[in-house]
Scaffold this motif. Structure first.
Motif, PDB file in Angstrom:
ATOM      1  N   ASP A 156       0.849  -1.188   0.000  1.00 46.56           N
ATOM      2  CA  ASP A 156       0.000   0.000   0.000  1.00 46.56           C
ATOM      3  C   ASP A 156       0.888   1.242   0.000  1.00 46.56           C
ATOM      4  O   ASP A 156       2.098   1.169   0.238  1.00 46.56           O
ATOM      5  CB  ASP A 156      -0.915   0.021   1.230  1.00 46.56           C
ATOM      6  CG  ASP A 156      -2.241   0.730   0.951  1.00 46.56           C
ATOM      7  OD1 ASP A 156      -2.296   1.482  -0.045  1.00 46.56           O
ATOM      8  OD2 ASP A 156      -3.204   0.553   1.720  1.00 46.56           O
ATOM      9  N   SER A 157       0.271   2.381  -0.284  1.00 47.76           N
ATOM     10  CA  SER A 157       1.023   3.641  -0.325  1.00 47.76           C
ATOM     11  C   SER A 157       0.275   4.698   0.463  1.00 47.76           C
ATOM     12  O   SER A 157      -0.933   4.592   0.700  1.00 47.76           O
ATOM     13  CB  SER A 157       1.225   4.106  -1.776  1.00 47.76           C
ATOM     14  OG  SER A 157      -0.022   4.402  -2.381  1.00 47.76           O
ATOM     15  N   GLN A 158       1.005   5.728   0.861  1.00 46.68           N
ATOM     16  CA  GLN A 158       0.423   6.838   1.607  1.00 46.68           C
ATOM     17  C   GLN A 158       1.068   8.138   1.147  1.00 46.68           C
ATOM     18  O   GLN A 158       2.302   8.214   1.002  1.00 46.68           O
ATOM     19  CB  GLN A 158       0.648   6.660   3.108  1.00 46.68           C
ATOM     20  CG  GLN A 158       0.058   7.793   3.954  1.00 46.68           C
ATOM     21  CD  GLN A 158       0.527   7.744   5.399  1.00 46.68           C
ATOM     22  OE1 GLN A 158       1.670   7.417   5.674  1.00 46.68           O
ATOM     23  NE2 GLN A 158      -0.353   8.067   6.329  1.00 46.68           N
ATOM     24  N   GLN A 159       0.258   9.138   0.936  1.00 46.80           N
ATOM     25  CA  GLN A 159       0.756  10.469   0.634  1.00 46.80           C
ATOM     26  C   GLN A 159       0.998  11.186   1.967  1.00 46.80           C
ATOM     27  O   GLN A 159       0.062  11.488   2.690  1.00 46.80           O
ATOM     28  CB  GLN A 159      -0.242  11.248  -0.223  1.00 46.80           C
ATOM     29  CG  GLN A 159       0.226  12.622  -0.667  1.00 46.80           C
ATOM     30  CD  GLN A 159       1.230  12.575  -1.801  1.00 46.80           C
ATOM     31  OE1 GLN A 159       1.601  11.496  -2.260  1.00 46.80           O
ATOM     32  NE2 GLN A 159       1.666  13.723  -2.268  1.00 46.80           N
ATOM     33  N   THR A 175      -4.712  11.692  -2.646  1.00 51.89           N
ATOM     34  CA  THR A 175      -4.931  10.854  -1.472  1.00 51.89           C
ATOM     35  C   THR A 175      -6.379  10.976  -1.043  1.00 51.89           C
ATOM     36  O   THR A 175      -7.113  11.860  -1.504  1.00 51.89           O
ATOM     37  CB  THR A 175      -3.997  11.264  -0.313  1.00 51.89           C
ATOM     38  OG1 THR A 175      -4.112  10.310   0.749  1.00 51.89           O
ATOM     39  CG2 THR A 175      -4.356  12.641   0.223  1.00 51.89           C
ATOM     40  N   ASN A 188       5.549  10.589  -1.133  1.00 50.39           N
ATOM     41  CA  ASN A 188       4.765   9.372  -1.210  1.00 50.39           C
ATOM     42  C   ASN A 188       5.536   8.203  -0.620  1.00 50.39           C
ATOM     43  O   ASN A 188       6.679   7.948  -0.990  1.00 50.39           O
ATOM     44  CB  ASN A 188       4.394   9.077  -2.664  1.00 50.39           C
ATOM     45  CG  ASN A 188       3.324   8.017  -2.774  1.00 50.39           C
ATOM     46  OD1 ASN A 188       3.615   6.829  -2.832  1.00 50.39           O
ATOM     47  ND2 ASN A 188       2.073   8.449  -2.776  1.00 50.39           N
ATOM     48  N   LEU A 190       5.726   4.205  -0.084  1.00 50.67           N
ATOM     49  CA  LEU A 190       5.297   2.877  -0.512  1.00 50.67           C
ATOM     50  C   LEU A 190       5.828   1.881   0.507  1.00 50.67           C
ATOM     51  O   LEU A 190       7.016   1.906   0.845  1.00 50.67           O
ATOM     52  CB  LEU A 190       5.833   2.552  -1.903  1.00 50.67           C
ATOM     53  CG  LEU A 190       5.444   1.194  -2.501  1.00 50.67           C
ATOM     54  CD1 LEU A 190       3.949   1.116  -2.746  1.00 50.67           C
ATOM     55  CD2 LEU A 190       6.204   0.946  -3.804  1.00 50.67           C
ATOM     56  N   SER A 214       2.782   7.864  -8.952  1.00 45.78           N
ATOM     57  CA  SER A 214       1.581   7.026  -8.934  1.00 45.78           C
ATOM     58  C   SER A 214       1.802   5.860  -7.982  1.00 45.78           C
ATOM     59  O   SER A 214       2.937   5.437  -7.742  1.00 45.78           O
ATOM     60  CB  SER A 214       1.274   6.505 -10.338  1.00 45.78           C
ATOM     61  OG  SER A 214       2.313   5.645 -10.779  1.00 45.78           O
ATOM     62  N   SER A 215       0.715   5.326  -7.449  1.00 46.56           N
ATOM     63  CA  SER A 215       0.825   4.253  -6.456  1.00 46.56           C
ATOM     64  C   SER A 215       1.548   3.040  -7.011  1.00 46.56           C
ATOM     65  O   SER A 215       2.320   2.385  -6.301  1.00 46.56           O
ATOM     66  CB  SER A 215      -0.567   3.846  -5.972  1.00 46.56           C
ATOM     67  OG  SER A 215      -1.194   4.888  -5.271  1.00 46.56           O
ATOM     68  N   ALA A 219       5.937  -0.905  -7.891  1.00 41.90           N
ATOM     69  CA  ALA A 219       5.233  -1.915  -7.100  1.00 41.90           C
ATOM     70  C   ALA A 219       5.752  -3.323  -7.387  1.00 41.90           C
ATOM     71  O   ALA A 219       5.808  -4.160  -6.489  1.00 41.90           O
ATOM     72  CB  ALA A 219       3.735  -1.842  -7.377  1.00 41.90           C
ATOM     73  N   ALA A 246      -5.275   0.338  -6.977  1.00 42.67           N
ATOM     74  CA  ALA A 246      -4.217   1.189  -7.523  1.00 42.67           C
ATOM     75  C   ALA A 246      -3.060   0.372  -8.068  1.00 42.67           C
ATOM     76  O   ALA A 246      -2.288   0.847  -8.908  1.00 42.67           O
ATOM     77  CB  ALA A 246      -3.727   2.164  -6.456  1.00 42.67           C
TER      78      ALA A 246
END
Length: 481
Positions: A156-159, A175, A188, A190, A214-215, A219, A246
């Motif tokens: 998952d990711s978070q801004q 976000t 960001n 990850l 981008s998320s 990845a 995402a």
């Protein structure tokens, strides 16, 4: 039981001091006191797991302020475990008898200069330390019970919002805050976590990216790295990589398969997916236990406004040679008419659909329930934000990336300490572990030849758990099997 001296005629509904205010005094003058005695067993665990040795072996900071990394990194981790969420807060290690208990404590300014000496290559070295340290913690503490049967890797990711114009890499990114989509200026994050049905998540890998990333960027490599870390941490059974929509794409899904793991990823509802859902017959839907579900004893089933079904589905057909065929698990939930109570009943039920693309070997109901557990990744970010990741404290991008990796090391160390303390502490939030196990005052007393005793408060509400941790971390090492 608490007892209070309350003058007659005064309110007895509140806690009151036993002494007159004019006769109550305070003085910061005792050199034998510490406010965070729990750092002793926590850092003893880090020492036995070889944190300093791993840093000395793998981290080589070439700039002038980058010397003694094997001393400064444990110092930063100890400060984060004690609650520091900025460079200035690392001064929490320099009070009372802490310099008597610990060697190598550095000033916040020194640690800040050390972080700013990092390059991106040094950050990668620190991330390698983090992965190996997690594997060693898993060998020394019951960190991931049940990992030999089933484990989940969540991506998952978070801004992360930042302030000031000097933050390298800061940019506006999308976000969600309280369900609303917003553009937030920040960096960001990850991250990948590892958990089991019996264990709280630990952090497997981290990566700091520009705020407009981008998320899904990076990845695939994150999946490969996280699954490898899970294997080295003892996840010898089935590993399921869970991701939200995402990350729905061929690179991340193929990376999970190539790493020897299963995948479970939320699908965006596009026309092709809608056509696959429309082809599912009405008799294929199964009610599930969901909020507001009711168990019917006569029918022996759940009466629910949510149902699940599955169908075979081939994804990514637009990419030559990258098509993947697996299961499309669909959950549908009744979209209730809020005006039904006003006499505007619906003519036919309206459903909202949620689809999951997975090659999980579990049954329909198990696979769908497992995927819903991916939501706990948000709890990890909330725990981080209530601890060392409340800020990204530097203007330097590599320094902030190093701070992120150190925060992951600190969180995993706290999780291992909690698992040694008790079953309840093994799943407790980081803030709870700091309150119950670390933020306990003690007085140091020397005796004999080099012996030192910590005298802690009598009747501490987590005395039994604290002593469990102390014995496991500071007692004789366990005999080799």
């Amino acid at each position: 039981m608490l007892s209070f001296q309350v003058p007659s005629g005064e309110d007895t509904s509140q806690v009151r001091l036993l002494h007159e205010l004019a006769k109550t005094h305070a003085s910061f003058d005792d050199p034998n006191l510490v406010s965070r005695a729990g750092l002793v067993p926590v850092m003893a665990l880090a020492q036995r797991a070889g944190l300093g040795g791993l840093v000395g072996e793998h981290v080589r900071v070439g700039r002038r302020c980058g010397v003694n990394a094997q001393v400064k990194v444990p110092c930063l981790v100890a400060g984060m475990a004690a609650g520091a969420d900025s460079i200035d807060d690392l001064d929490v290690l320099r009070h009372g008898a802490l310099p008597v208990l610990f060697g190598g404590i550095r000033a916040p300014s020194t640690l800040g200069s050390f972080l700013r000496a990092f390059t991106w290559g040094n950050v990668l070295q620190l991330q390698k330390v983090h992965r190996r340290f997690l594997a060693e913690l898993a060998r020394r503490a019951p960190l991931l019970p049940g990992a030999d049967v089933l484990a989940f890797v969540d991506i998952d990711s978070q801004q992360k919002r930042v302030y000031g114009h000097a933050k390298q890499g800061a940019a506006f990114g999308f976000t969600k805050i309280q369900g609303k989509g917003l553009l937030v200026r920040g960096l960001n994050v990850l991250a990948a976590t590892i958990c089991t049905p019996l264990a709280a998540p630990v952090i497997a890998a981290t990566r700091l990216r520009g705020g407009n990333a981008s998320s899904a960027r990076g990845a695939a490599s994150m999946v490969t790295e996280a699954v490898g870390t899970a294997r080295s941490a003892g996840c010898a059974g089935i590993v399921v990589v869970r991701m939200d929509s995402a990350f729905y794409g061929a690179p991340a899904v193929r990376a999970a398969r190539q790493a020897g793991a299963c995948f479970s990823v939320t699908v965006r509802i596009d026309p092709k997916v809608r056509a696959a859902i429309a082809a599912i017959g009405e008799d294929a839907w199964t009610p599930i236990r969901y909020p507001r579900a009711i168990w019917d004893d006569q029918l022996r089933c759940w009466i629910s406004d949510a149902q699940v079904a599955e169908v075979e589905y081939t994804a990514f057909t637009s990419r030559k040679g990258q098509a993947i065929t697996a299961r499309l698990i669909v959950r549908r939930v009744k979209d209730l008419n809020r005006r039904a109570g006003q006499g505007q009943d619906e003519l036919f039920p309206v459903w909202r659909y949620h689809a999951v693309f997975t090659d999980s070997p579990f049954t329909l109901l198990q696979a769908e329930e497992h995927h819903r557990g991916h939501a706990q990744a948000e709890q990890v970010f909330a725990d981080w934000s209530d601890g060392p990741l409340a800020h990204l404290p530097s203007g330097s991008f590599p320094a902030n990336a190093a701070w992120l990796a150190l925060a992951a090391i600190s969180c995993n160390l706290l999780r291992a300490a909690g698992s040694l303390a008790s079953l309840a502490s093994a799943k407790a939030r980081g803030a709870t572990l700091r309150r119950d196990l670390i933020d306990v005052a003690a007085r140091t007393a020397r005796h004999g030849r080099g012996h030192i005793t910590l005298h802690l408060p009598e009747g501490w509400h987590r005395e039994h758990e604290w002593l469990n941790l102390f014995e496991a971390a500071c007692g004789p090492p366990a005999a080799a099997a």
